[in-house]
Design an enzyme around this catalytic site. Structure first.
Site, PDB file in Angstrom:
ATOM      1  N   GLY A 215       0.801  -1.211   0.000  1.00 30.20           N
ATOM      2  CA  GLY A 215       0.000   0.000   0.000  1.00 30.20           C
ATOM      3  C   GLY A 215       0.837   1.265   0.000  1.00 30.20           C
ATOM      4  N   LYS A 216       1.809   1.357   0.919  1.00 24.69           N
ATOM      5  CA  LYS A 216       2.651   2.550   0.979  1.00 24.69           C
ATOM      6  C   LYS A 216       3.650   2.569  -0.172  1.00 24.69           C
ATOM      7  CE  LYS A 216       2.105   2.997   5.951  1.00 24.69           C
ATOM      8  NZ  LYS A 216       1.244   1.784   6.030  1.00 24.69           N
ATOM      9  N   ASP A 234       9.642  -7.759   2.562  1.00 19.98           N
ATOM     10  CA  ASP A 234       8.792  -8.332   3.606  1.00 19.98           C
ATOM     11  C   ASP A 234       9.194  -9.787   3.806  1.00 19.98           C
ATOM     12  OD1 ASP A 234       6.094  -7.040   4.911  1.00 19.98           O
ATOM     13  OD2 ASP A 234       6.096  -9.216   5.042  1.00 19.98           O
ATOM     14  N   ASP A 282       7.242   0.420   8.445  1.00 19.01           N
ATOM     15  CA  ASP A 282       5.862   0.298   8.937  1.00 19.01           C
ATOM     16  C   ASP A 282       5.799  -1.019   9.692  1.00 19.01           C
ATOM     17  OD1 ASP A 282       3.181   0.349   9.410  1.00 19.01           O
ATOM     18  OD2 ASP A 282       2.560   0.204   7.324  1.00 19.01           O
ATOM     19  N   CYS A 335       0.567   1.398  13.395  1.00 20.11           N
ATOM     20  CA  CYS A 335      -0.854   1.695  13.572  1.00 20.11           C
ATOM     21  C   CYS A 335      -1.239   1.388  15.018  1.00 20.11           C
ATOM     22  CB  CYS A 335      -1.709   0.921  12.575  1.00 20.11           C
ATOM     23  SG  CYS A 335      -1.307  -0.831  12.421  1.00 20.11           S
TER      24      CYS A 335
END
Length: 396
Positions: A215-216, A234, A282, A335
Site C-alpha cells: 500500500g505505501k 517483507d 511500517d 498503527c
C-alpha cells in the site's frame, strides 16, 4: 432463520472468535466466513443480522469474554428487544437465568488503558470503535482526485491529502471499473499521511522495509511519478506476492520486491547498506489504532505479545537505520496508540543512535499531535486510524 436462531448462531460464532483471540488463531472475519459456509441454509438477511450481532458484541465487550453468551447478554441488558429473544425457543438461546455472568463492556481492559499514549483520553474512546469510512487514494500515474470526485461524487476530500477521497464505509468502491484500471487504491488516510511524511523525491532510492501487500510502496511510486527506485521488502510471501499485480495495474514500473528470510534480513540486505535516501519502517504492532476495522484485536493483545512487538520494532528500526545514506531519512510508522510502540520506541532509538534527530513539521497543518519525537494521529482528532509517525534524520 428465526430472530432467536440468529442470536444463537451469533453466540456460537462469538465462542469461536473468543477462543481464537486467546490462542492467537484466525481473525474474526475468517471465523465468521467459515461459520457461514457451514450454514449454507442461512440467507443474505440472516447473514447480515448475525454479523450485526457478532460485531456489536465485539465492539461492546472490552476483552475476550468467557463465552459468546456472556458477550451477547451484555448487549441484551441494554436492549429489551434482544433480551426477549432469549426465550428458550427451538434453535434459539436459552432463557436468561438469574445471576448469569455477563462480559465486561468498555473500550479496553484497565491494564490496556494504562498503556495508551497520554494524548488518548476518554474523549477519544468512542471514535476508536466507531465504524470507519472508506478512504481512497488517487493514483497519479493513472488518474487524479478530480477524476475520483467525478466517479464518486458522494465523497469528500480528506484534509491535507492532495490525492485522498473519503466515502461512506459501506461503499463497494473496488467494484467500480476505475479500480481495475488502476485509477485508485483503497488506503486509510493515516497510511497516506505516512507516505507523505517520508518525503520521497524524484531520483531517490527508497526502501519499504515492511511492505506487506504494498500500500505505501504504491503511494510512494504515485507521489514520485514513478521516478524513484523502490525496494519493497517483507518476510510474508503471501502478502508480498500481491504487490506485483497491484503495481502492474497502477502503472508503477520501478518497484523491486525482495522476500526476506526471517532472521536473515540483515545479510540479505547487505548490498543496500548506506544507500537509501529514504527508508520507511511500517513495523508489525499491536494494531491498537485499527480497532474501528478489527475490534477483536483488543481481545488478542497480551503483555507477552506486546513485548514481542516492541522488540521486533526496535530490531527493524536498527536495520532500517543501517540502510540510510548519510543525510537521509527514516520514517517509523505503527498503527498503534500505545506509548511503548510510539514515543518510547523513538526515544530508545535516539539513545541508541547518537547524532540522529527527529524531524518536526512532517504532516499537513492541523493533522496529528506531537508525541515525543513523533506525532500521534487518532480517529477522534484526525478522522483516520490511530497511527504513530516519526521521521528520523541520519547525520551527514
Amino acid at each position: 432463520m428465526t430472530p432467536a436462531a440468529r442470536v444463537q448462531t451469533a453466540i456460537e460464532i462469538l465462542d469461536a472468535i473468543a477462543r481464537s483471540a486467546r490462542d492467537g488463531g484466525p481473525p474474526a472475519d475468517a471465523i465468521f466466513a467459515e461459520a457461514m459456509r457451514a450454514r449454507r441454509y442461512a440467507g443474505s438477511k440472516d447473514r447480515r443480522a448475525i454479523r450485526d450481532h457478532v460485531y456489536a458484541a465485539i465492539r461492546a465487550v472490552r476483552a475476550a469474554p468467557p463465552s459468546g453468551r456472556a458477550a451477547m447478554l451484555a448487549l441484551a441488558d441494554a436492549d429489551p428487544d434482544l433480551a426477549a429473544l432469549f426465550d428458550g425457543a427451538a434453535y434459539g438461546p436459552a432463557v436468561i437465568a438469574a445471576e448469569e455472568p455477563r462480559a465486561d463492556t468498555g473500550i479496553a481492559s484497565t491494564a490496556l488503558l494504562k498503556l495508551f499514549d497520554p494524548l488518548v483520553g476518554k474523549a477519544e474512546h468512542a471514535a476508536m470503535l466507531a465504524r470507519a469510512p472508506l478512504d481512497l487514494r488517487a493514483n497519479r500515474l493513472r488518474s487524479s482526485r478530480d477524476e475520483l470526485a467525478t466517479i464518486f461524487p458522494e465523497g469528500d476530500a480528506i484534509t491535507g491529502l492532495a490525492d485522498g477521497w473519503r466515502l461512506a464505509g459501506a461503499t463497494a468502491a473496488v467494484q467500480n471499473p476505475a479500480y481495475a484500471e488502476g485509477q485508485f487504491e483503497v488506503q486509510d488516510a493515516a497510511s497516506q499521511y505516512a507516505a507523505i511524511a517520508l518525503g520521497a523525491e524524484v531520483g531517490h532510492t527508497v526502501v519499504d522495509l515492511c511492505a506487506g501487500a504494498g500500500g505505501k510502496t504504491l503511494a510512494i511510486a504515485s507521489a514520485t511519478g514513478d521516478e524513484a527506485a523502490i525496494l519493497a521488502c517483507d518476510t510474508n510471501r503471501a502478502r508480498l506476492q500481491q504487490l506485483a499485480p497491484r503495481a502492474h495495474r497502477g502503472g508503477a514500473t520501478r518497484i523491486e520486491a525482495l522476500l526476506l528470510n526471517p532472521g536473515q534480513e540483515a545479510a540479505m540486505l547487505a548490498d543496500h547498506i548506506g544507500k537509501a535516501d529514504r527508508v520507511i519502517v511500517d513495523a508489525p504492532c499491536s494494531g491498537s489504532g485499527t480497532w474501528r476495522r478489527s475490534p477483536e484485536l483488543r481481545w488478542r493483545l497480551t503483555p507477552a505479545r506486546l513485548d514481542r512487538h516492541v522488540a521486533d520494532q526496535a530490531k527493524l528500526l536498527d536495520l532500517g537505520a543501517d540502510l540510510v545514506v548519510p543525510g537521509g531519512k527514516l520514517v517509523y510508522a505503527v498503527c498503534s496508540i500505545i506509548a511503548r510502540e510510539g514515543r518510547a520506541q523513538v526515544d530508545d532509538f535516539l539513545n541508541r543512535h547518537p547524532g540522529w534527530t527527529a524531524d518536526g513539521d512532517i504532516l499537513p497543518a492541523g493533522i496529528g499531535r506531537a508525541a515525543g519525537g513523533g506525532f500521534l494521529l487518532t480517529p477522534g482528532h484526525d478522522g483516520c486510524d490511530g497511527f504513530f509517525l516519526a521521521r528520523l534524520s541520519r547525520p551527514c
